[in-house]
Design a protein around this motif. Structure first.
Motif, PDB file in Angstrom:
ATOM      1  N   THR A  27       9.884  -8.452  -2.244  1.00 16.04           N
ATOM      2  CA  THR A  27       8.802  -9.420  -2.464  1.00 16.04           C
ATOM      3  C   THR A  27       7.680  -9.250  -1.457  1.00 16.04           C
ATOM      4  OG1 THR A  27       9.994 -11.044  -1.114  1.00 16.04           O
ATOM      5  CG2 THR A  27      10.369 -11.102  -3.496  1.00 16.04           C
ATOM      6  N   SER A  28       7.968  -8.664  -0.306  1.00 11.92           N
ATOM      7  CA  SER A  28       6.939  -8.355   0.687  1.00 11.92           C
ATOM      8  C   SER A  28       7.448  -7.212   1.556  1.00 11.92           C
ATOM      9  CB  SER A  28       6.614  -9.574   1.557  1.00 11.92           C
ATOM     10  OG  SER A  28       7.741  -9.945   2.337  1.00 11.92           O
ATOM     11  N   TYR A  29       6.518  -6.521   2.180  1.00 12.53           N
ATOM     12  CA  TYR A  29       6.900  -5.394   3.015  1.00 12.53           C
ATOM     13  C   TYR A  29       7.412  -5.880   4.372  1.00 12.53           C
ATOM     14  CZ  TYR A  29       4.486  -2.510  -0.422  1.00 12.53           C
ATOM     15  OH  TYR A  29       4.098  -1.887  -1.581  1.00 12.53           O
ATOM     16  N   PRO A  30       8.412  -5.188   4.953  1.00 10.75           N
ATOM     17  CA  PRO A  30       9.021  -5.675   6.193  1.00 10.75           C
ATOM     18  C   PRO A  30       8.080  -5.619   7.394  1.00 10.75           C
ATOM     19  CG  PRO A  30       9.849  -3.489   5.648  1.00 10.75           C
ATOM     20  CD  PRO A  30       9.039  -3.946   4.475  1.00 10.75           C
ATOM     21  N   ARG A  31       8.172  -6.657   8.209  1.00  8.44           N
ATOM     22  CA  ARG A  31       7.451  -6.749   9.469  1.00  8.44           C
ATOM     23  C   ARG A  31       8.530  -6.844  10.554  1.00  8.44           C
ATOM     24  NH1 ARG A  31       6.203 -10.249   5.902  1.00  8.44           N
ATOM     25  NH2 ARG A  31       6.935 -12.057   7.092  1.00  8.44           N
ATOM     26  N   ILE A  32       8.722  -5.747  11.282  1.00  9.86           N
ATOM     27  CA  ILE A  32       9.898  -5.581  12.135  1.00  9.86           C
ATOM     28  C   ILE A  32       9.524  -5.678  13.615  1.00  9.86           C
ATOM     29  CG2 ILE A  32      11.824  -4.056  12.708  1.00  9.86           C
ATOM     30  CD1 ILE A  32      11.338  -2.654  10.000  1.00  9.86           C
ATOM     31  N   TYR A  33      10.270  -6.502  14.344  1.00  4.77           N
ATOM     32  CA  TYR A  33      10.106  -6.624  15.793  1.00  4.77           C
ATOM     33  C   TYR A  33      11.289  -5.925  16.459  1.00  4.77           C
ATOM     34  CZ  TYR A  33       9.270  -8.878  20.354  1.00  4.77           C
ATOM     35  OH  TYR A  33       9.008  -9.140  21.693  1.00  4.77           O
ATOM     36  N   GLU A  34      10.996  -4.990  17.345  1.00  3.63           N
ATOM     37  CA  GLU A  34      12.041  -4.194  17.998  1.00  3.63           C
ATOM     38  C   GLU A  34      12.493  -4.845  19.303  1.00  3.63           C
ATOM     39  OE1 GLU A  34      12.605   0.236  20.078  1.00  3.63           O
ATOM     40  OE2 GLU A  34      10.703  -0.336  19.161  1.00  3.63           O
ATOM     41  N   ILE A  35      13.767  -5.225  19.375  1.00  7.57           N
ATOM     42  CA  ILE A  35      14.354  -5.707  20.623  1.00  7.57           C
ATOM     43  C   ILE A  35      15.009  -4.520  21.317  1.00  7.57           C
ATOM     44  CG2 ILE A  35      16.154  -7.159  21.637  1.00  7.57           C
ATOM     45  CD1 ILE A  35      15.617  -9.242  19.565  1.00  7.57           C
ATOM     46  N   PRO A  64       5.728   4.692   3.387  1.00  9.72           N
ATOM     47  CA  PRO A  64       5.580   4.726   4.849  1.00  9.72           C
ATOM     48  C   PRO A  64       5.736   3.377   5.537  1.00  9.72           C
ATOM     49  CG  PRO A  64       3.428   4.808   3.792  1.00  9.72           C
ATOM     50  CD  PRO A  64       4.448   4.886   2.692  1.00  9.72           C
ATOM     51  N   LEU A  65       6.284   3.431   6.742  1.00 12.32           N
ATOM     52  CA  LEU A  65       6.356   2.289   7.639  1.00 12.32           C
ATOM     53  C   LEU A  65       5.737   2.717   8.958  1.00 12.32           C
ATOM     54  CD1 LEU A  65       9.199  -0.245   8.032  1.00 12.32           C
ATOM     55  CD2 LEU A  65       8.319   0.863  10.104  1.00 12.32           C
ATOM     56  N   GLY A  66       4.669   2.036   9.373  1.00 14.72           N
ATOM     57  CA  GLY A  66       3.907   2.448  10.540  1.00 14.72           C
ATOM     58  C   GLY A  66       4.275   1.684  11.802  1.00 14.72           C
ATOM     59  N   PHE A  67       3.691   2.102  12.913  1.00 13.05           N
ATOM     60  CA  PHE A  67       3.916   1.435  14.191  1.00 13.05           C
ATOM     61  C   PHE A  67       2.750   1.754  15.123  1.00 13.05           C
ATOM     62  CE2 PHE A  67       6.076   5.499  14.032  1.00 13.05           C
ATOM     63  CZ  PHE A  67       5.615   6.159  15.168  1.00 13.05           C
ATOM     64  N   PRO A  68       2.387   0.821  15.999  1.00 14.93           N
ATOM     65  CA  PRO A  68       1.297   1.077  16.940  1.00 14.93           C
ATOM     66  C   PRO A  68       1.774   1.765  18.212  1.00 14.93           C
ATOM     67  CG  PRO A  68       2.021  -1.183  17.165  1.00 14.93           C
ATOM     68  CD  PRO A  68       2.859  -0.584  16.062  1.00 14.93           C
ATOM     69  N   LEU A 108      -1.438  -2.736   8.500  1.00 18.49           N
ATOM     70  CA  LEU A 108      -2.092  -2.810   7.203  1.00 18.49           C
ATOM     71  C   LEU A 108      -2.377  -1.444   6.599  1.00 18.49           C
ATOM     72  CD1 LEU A 108      -4.489  -5.763   8.033  1.00 18.49           C
ATOM     73  CD2 LEU A 108      -2.320  -5.840   6.802  1.00 18.49           C
ATOM     74  N   GLY A 109      -2.244  -0.399   7.400  1.00 17.98           N
ATOM     75  CA  GLY A 109      -2.462   0.941   6.878  1.00 17.98           C
ATOM     76  C   GLY A 109      -1.204   1.558   6.303  1.00 17.98           C
ATOM     77  N   SER A 110      -0.050   0.912   6.493  1.00 23.47           N
ATOM     78  CA  SER A 110       1.220   1.375   5.935  1.00 23.47           C
ATOM     79  C   SER A 110       1.880   0.219   5.209  1.00 23.47           C
ATOM     80  CB  SER A 110       2.143   1.901   7.040  1.00 23.47           C
ATOM     81  OG  SER A 110       1.590   3.033   7.687  1.00 23.47           O
ATOM     82  N   ASN A 111       2.927   0.511   4.474  1.00 22.63           N
ATOM     83  CA  ASN A 111       3.613  -0.567   3.750  1.00 22.63           C
ATOM     84  C   ASN A 111       4.380  -1.465   4.717  1.00 22.63           C
ATOM     85  OD1 ASN A 111       2.595   0.233   1.315  1.00 22.63           O
ATOM     86  ND2 ASN A 111       4.378   1.449   0.728  1.00 22.63           N
ATOM     87  N   GLY A 112       5.367  -0.899   5.424  1.00 23.85           N
ATOM     88  CA  GLY A 112       6.074  -1.677   6.431  1.00 23.85           C
ATOM     89  C   GLY A 112       5.493  -1.416   7.800  1.00 23.85           C
ATOM     90  N   VAL A 113       5.959  -2.180   8.809  1.00 20.16           N
ATOM     91  CA  VAL A 113       5.490  -1.983  10.182  1.00 20.16           C
ATOM     92  C   VAL A 113       6.588  -2.401  11.147  1.00 20.16           C
ATOM     93  CG1 VAL A 113       4.478  -4.306  10.410  1.00 20.16           C
ATOM     94  CG2 VAL A 113       3.583  -2.418  11.807  1.00 20.16           C
ATOM     95  N   GLN A 169       0.429 -12.560   8.703  1.00 21.20           N
ATOM     96  CA  GLN A 169       0.207 -13.483   7.587  1.00 21.20           C
ATOM     97  C   GLN A 169      -0.581 -12.804   6.477  1.00 21.20           C
ATOM     98  OE1 GLN A 169      -1.594 -16.768   9.685  1.00 21.20           O
ATOM     99  NE2 GLN A 169       0.324 -17.910   9.761  1.00 21.20           N
ATOM    100  N   VAL A 170      -1.578 -12.011   6.864  1.00 21.86           N
ATOM    101  CA  VAL A 170      -2.333 -11.243   5.871  1.00 21.86           C
ATOM    102  C   VAL A 170      -1.397 -10.277   5.156  1.00 21.86           C
ATOM    103  CG1 VAL A 170      -4.118  -9.498   5.543  1.00 21.86           C
ATOM    104  CG2 VAL A 170      -4.540 -11.447   7.043  1.00 21.86           C
ATOM    105  N   LYS A 171      -0.553  -9.621   5.927  1.00 15.55           N
ATOM    106  CA  LYS A 171       0.355  -8.633   5.348  1.00 15.55           C
ATOM    107  C   LYS A 171       1.291  -9.264   4.321  1.00 15.55           C
ATOM    108  CE  LYS A 171       3.117  -4.664   6.704  1.00 15.55           C
ATOM    109  NZ  LYS A 171       2.206  -3.765   5.979  1.00 15.55           N
ATOM    110  N   GLN A 172       1.702 -10.499   4.568  1.00  8.83           N
ATOM    111  CA  GLN A 172       2.566 -11.195   3.629  1.00  8.83           C
ATOM    112  C   GLN A 172       1.902 -11.385   2.274  1.00  8.83           C
ATOM    113  OE1 GLN A 172       3.688 -14.423   6.703  1.00  8.83           O
ATOM    114  NE2 GLN A 172       5.232 -14.611   5.124  1.00  8.83           N
ATOM    115  N   ARG A 173       0.565 -11.492   2.266  1.00 10.42           N
ATOM    116  CA  ARG A 173      -0.150 -11.795   1.026  1.00 10.42           C
ATOM    117  C   ARG A 173      -0.541 -10.544   0.241  1.00 10.42           C
ATOM    118  NH1 ARG A 173      -3.409 -15.138   4.461  1.00 10.42           N
ATOM    119  NH2 ARG A 173      -5.326 -14.160   3.757  1.00 10.42           N
ATOM    120  N   LEU A 174      -0.293  -9.379   0.816  1.00  6.34           N
ATOM    121  CA  LEU A 174      -0.694  -8.155   0.128  1.00  6.34           C
ATOM    122  C   LEU A 174       0.238  -7.875  -1.048  1.00  6.34           C
ATOM    123  CD1 LEU A 174      -1.542  -5.773   3.088  1.00  6.34           C
ATOM    124  CD2 LEU A 174      -3.113  -7.126   1.693  1.00  6.34           C
TER     125      LEU A 174
END
Length: 634
Positions: A9-17, A398-402, A433-438, A487-492
Motif C-alpha cells: 500500500t506504500s513504499y517502506p520508509r526504513i530507520y536503521e538501528i 530500487p530502495l535508496g539511502f542518503p 523521493l527519487g527511489s521507491n523505498g528508502v 509524509q509526502v512519500k506516504q501519499r505517492l
C-alpha cells in the motif's frame, strides 16, 4: 507464497538501528519511538549476534558482520547474566564450541540464549505496538573465522596443508578432467599411500585454483565449505589458504570465511542451515530481511530460500515477509541474479526479492554524475541502467539511502552546521523521493559525524556524540523535515514501475541557474505507459545561495500549465529554526498528475495551488499572466 502476490500500500520508509551506536537491546526502544515520530514505518537492525574474537589484519575485532554464533547476542548488547555477572564474548564462544564438540548445550549456554531471545522479543513487541515492522540483517555469505564450522574445517585440513607444504615437486602429479575445469593432483607419500585433492582450474574468469575436495590416504574426504585457494606449495600456510574479500579501497575482510557456493555440494549443505536460521528469526517475530551482499549468493539459492521462508511465515503467523537485496555497486556483481528464476506474470527473472538497494547516492554526490541536460538530450547513464536492472532483481525496484554504514557521514563534509543541515535535508529528499523505498541510518537526522564502524570499542556513544556537537556549536536537527518528506512519500502512488531522469533546463533567457537540477520521477502503470503522473524534485546544488524558479519557466520545461502542478513539499519558503540551527532547505517537491487519468480540473487545480502558496509563503503566476512571480527553490 509467490512474491508477485505480495500486497503493498506504500513504499517502506526504513530507520536503521546500528547496535554499536544504540548499545544494549533495552536502549533500542528509544530509537523505535524516535523513528515513529519521523514517520518511518520499518526498523532495520544490523547484526547483533556473537562476533568474531580474532583480530583482523588491522588489529580490529568484533565486526557485526563476522558472526560466530547466531543463537545468542554479542555481549555488548546482551543483558544475560550467570550468577549475577555478565558473560563476556570469549566465554560465550567457549560454550558454543563445547556444544559443537559434545553435541549437548551446557546449561549456561541455554540460560544465555533464553535471556537473549527474551530481550529481542521485548524489542519486537514494542516495535509492533508502535506500528513498526522490523527487518533483520541476513548475513549468509560468510561466517566468522572462529565459528565452530570454520574451526572444524580448518582442523580437518591441517594435515593437508602440512603435506603439501613439505612435499617435494617430484611427489606431485596432476591431470585435468575432459572439460578442462577440474584439476586432480596426486601427492605420492610412498608406503603411506597418496594424498589426492581436486582444484577448480579457474573461477570468475580468474586463474586462481580453488580447493574442491581433499582425500587422505586412509580414504577419508573433506569437501571445503569455505573458499580456499590452492596455491604454490611453498605458500600453503594455515589460514593463508583462505580466500579473503578485499574492497576496492584495499580493506581486507580477513575475519570471515566465505562460503564456496561454486561447489554444488556446499550449496546443498548450506540450504537447510539457512532455512532454519530464517525460521528462527520468523519465530522471534521479525517481519523481513535485509540480505547482506546478496550478489555473493547464487540467485537460484535465493529463490529457494525466499520461497521456503514465505511459505513458513504464512503458515506460522500469516506474515508477508519483505526481502531487501543489498546490491550496491551492483550492476556488474548482480547481473547473475536476474537469471535466477522466472516470474511468468511479470515476464521478468527474479529470485523473489521485493526491493534492491540503489547506488543513487553516488550518482548524485559525485561531480559530473548528474548532468544538466540541454533540450533534445536523453539521460542514459549508469544509474539509469541500474534502475532498469533493479526491477529485474526485485519486484518493487530500487530502495535508496542518503548515507550508509559503509561510508563516511555526510555531515562530516561541512564544518558549518547550517550547511550541514541543508545538505542532509537535500540528500534525504533525493534518496527518499527519487527511489521507491528508502532507508536512513540512525544519527543522520542529528548530523552525527563519527562513521558507523562495525568493530567493537570503535564508536563514541549516542549521547556523547550529541554533547560533543553541542559543545562545538555544530548541533543539527532535521527530524521535522524528515517527517515531512516521509509524509509526502506516504501519499505517492504505488505503481508497478518508475523511471528517473534529469530534465533539460532550457537555454537562453529561460534557462535556469546552472546549480538548479530538476529530477523527474515518472510513475508507470500496469501496461508500461507513462500516464500515472510524475514527481519533480527541484534541487539547488548551491547550499549558500538561494535560487528562484520562475513558475512559467518551470511549466514550460514540464510541458504543463502551472495550475496542473501540485506542491507537495515546500522545503523552503519561510525558514525554519530547529535547536538554534537555521534549516534552510534546498529542495522543492512538485507532483504532476497524469493528463488523461484523475487529473485536476483547471479551476480546482488553481484553487489547490493558491491554497498551497498561502500556506508555504509561495507565489505562483498562472501561465500568461503579467509579471513573473517566482517559487523559491531554497
Amino acid at each position: 507464497m509467490d512474491s508477485a502476490q505480495q500486497s503493498l500500500t506504500s513504499y517502506p520508509r526504513i530507520y536503521e538501528i546500528f547496535p554499536r551506536l544504540a548499545g544494549k537491546v533495552r536502549n533500542w526502544n528509544y530509537f523505535v519511538d524516535e523513528a515513529k515520530q519521523m514517520q518511518f514505518d520499518w526498523i532495520w537492525v544490523n547484526p547483533f549476534h556473537l562476533t568474531c574474537q580474532e583480530a583482523n589484519a588491522s588489529g580490529l575485532k568484533g565486526s557485526l558482520y563476522s558472526v560466530s554464533d547466531h543463537t545468542m547476542l554479542d555481549a555488548a548488547f546482551s543483558e544475560a547474566e550467570i550468577l549475577g555477572q555478565p558473560v563476556p564474548n570469549d566465554e560465550r564462544l567457549a560454550l558454543a564450541k563445547a556444544e559443537a564438540a559434545d553435541g549437548v548445550a551446557p546449561q549456561a549456554l541455554t540460560t544465555i540464549r533464553e535471556a537473549d531471545s527474551a530481550a529481542i522479543g521485548r524489542f519486537l513487541e514494542h516495535s509492533h505496538d508502535q506500528g513498526m515492522k522490523v527487518m533483520a540483517d541476513l548475513v549468509l555469505n560468510h561466517l566468522a573465522l572462529d565459528h565452530p564450522l570454520v574451526s572444524a574445517e580448518t582442523e580437518a585440513l591441517a594435515e593437508f596443508y602440512r603435506i603439501v607444504s613439505t612435499a617435494t615437486p617430484e611427489q606431485f602429479t596432476s591431470s585435468k578432467d575432459p572439460s578442462d575445469t577440474v584439476n586432480t593432483v596426486r601427492v605420492d607419500l610412498g608406503a603411506a599411500g597418496a594424498l589426492v585433492y581436486e582444484e577448480s582450474v579457474e573461477h570468475d574468469g580468474v586463474h586462481e585454483p580453488r580447493l574442491l575436495r581433499v582425500t587422505y590416504p586412509d580414504g577419508t574426504s573433506v569437501v571445503p565449505k569455505f573458499r580456499r585457494y590452492v596455491r604454490e606449495k611453498e605458500t600453503h600456510r594455515g589460514w593463508d589458504s583462505l580466500e579473503y574479500h578485499t574492497e576496492p579501497s584495499g580493506v581486507r575482510w580477513d575475519d570471515v570465511a566465505q562460503f564456496n557456493f561454486s561447489n554444488p555440494e556446499v550449496r546443498e549443505f548450506c540450504l537447510p542451515i539457512f532455512k532454519d536460521l530464517i525460521k528462527s528469526y520468523i519465530d522471534l517475530g521479525f517481519d523481513g530481511f535485509r540480505c547482506d551482499a546478496a550478489y555473493q549468493i547464487p540467485g537460484k539459492m535465493w529463490g529457494e530460500i525466499i520461497d521456503s521462508s514465505r511459505e513458513y511465515a504464512a503458515g506460522r503467523n500469516g506474515k508477508e515477509l519483505t526481502f531487501l537485496a543489498e546490491v550496491v555497486g551492483g550492476i556488474d556483481k548482480s547481473a547473475h541474479l536476474v537469471e535466477a528464476g522466472h516470474d511468468g506474470k511479470k515476464g521478468v527473472f527474479t529470485p523473489g526479492f521485493d526491493f534492491a538497494t540503489s547506488s543513487a547516492h553516488w550518482w548524485w554526490d559525485q561531480p559530473g554524475h548528474v548532468r544538466v541536460l540541454q533540450k533534445g538530450e536523453r539521460d542514459k547513464d549508469w544509474h539509469t541502467d541500474e534502475q532498469e536492472l533493479l526491477y529485474k532483481i526485485a519486484r518493487h525496484g530500487p530502495l535508496g539511502f542518503p548515507e550508509s554504514h559503509d561510508m563516511e557521514r555526510v555531515a562530516l563534509k561541512y564544518d558549518d552546521p547550517v550547511l550541514a543541515a541543508k545538505a542532509l535535508a537535500r540528500d534525504y529528499a533525493i534518496a527518499a523521493l527519487g527511489s521507491n523505498g528508502v532507508f536512513m541510518p540512525m544519527g543522520y537526522e542529528r548530523g552525527l559525524r563519527s562513521r558507523l564502524t562495525v568493530f567493537e570499542n570503535s564508536l563514541p556513544d549516542w549521547s556523547g556524540q550529541l554533547r560533543a556537537l553541542a559543545q562545538e556549536g555544530k548541533s543539527v536537527d532535521i527530524r521535522e523535515f524528515i517527517a515531512e518528506i516521509n509524509q509526502v512519500k506516504q501519499r505517492l502512488p504505488v505503481t508497478p514501475h518508475m523511471t528517473k531522469q534529469v530534465l533539460p533546463t532550457a537555454t537562453g533567457q529561460d534557462a535556469l541557474d546552472e546549480n538548479i537540477v530538476l529530477i523527474r520521477r515518472q510513475f508507470r502503470g500496469e501496461a508500461g505507459d507513462a500516464d500515472a503522473g510524475s514527481l519533480i524534485i527541484a534541487v539547488n546544488r548551491d547550499l549558500q545561495r538561494p535560487m528562484n524558479i520562475d513558475a512559467n519557466t518551470l511549466a514550460t520545461l514540464l510541458h504543463r500549465k502551472p495550475g496542473e502542478m501540485k506542491v507537495l513539499m515546500p522545503s523552503g519558503g519561510q525558514e525554519k529554526y530547529v535547536d538554534g540551527v537555521e534549516l534552510g532547505s534546498n529542495a522543492r517537491i512538485i507532483y504532476v498528475p497524469p493528463v488523461k487519468k484523475h487529473g485536476l480540473e483547471a479551476e480546482e487545480a488553481k484553487k489547490v495551488l493558491r491554497q498551497a502558496a498561502g500556506e508555504f509563503n509561495m507565489k505562483w503566476t498562472p501561465l500568461g499572466a503579467p509579471g513573473k512571480e517566482t517559487a523559491r527553490a531554497m
